[in-house]
Design a protein around this motif. Structure first.
Motif: not given
Length: 78
Positions: A23-27, A29-30, A69, A73
């Motif tokens: 459920n780590m969607l950003e990672m 999709f990257l 990052w 960030e």
């Protein structure tokens, strides 16, 4: 050399699927984007020199992005 980019696509797909399962969607999709990038490059008929230059460009962009990052960030307090 072209086959190596397809292998990189396989490994980025594997990492993307594991990130998606966690459920780590950003990672996820990257890594799915990187998978498409590597597989498309793997089927183009470039010279070996072009493939090496593309890999160096990818490494410079990815390490610069990772360094940005982690320094700017991740260092921010919530």
């Amino acid at each position: 050399m072209a086959r190596m980019f397809r292998v990189l696509g396989f490994f980025t797909l594997t990492i993307g699927l594991m990130a998606f399962a966690a459920n780590m969607l950003e990672m996820a999709f990257l890594f799915f984007f990187q998978t498409v990038f590597f597989v498309v490059l793997g089927y183009l008929k470039f010279t070996e020199r072009t493939y090496i230059l593309l890999f160096w460009a990818y490494m410079i962009v990815s390490f610069t992005g990772f360094s940005y990052w982690t320094v700017f960030e991740m260092g921010k307090p919530l």
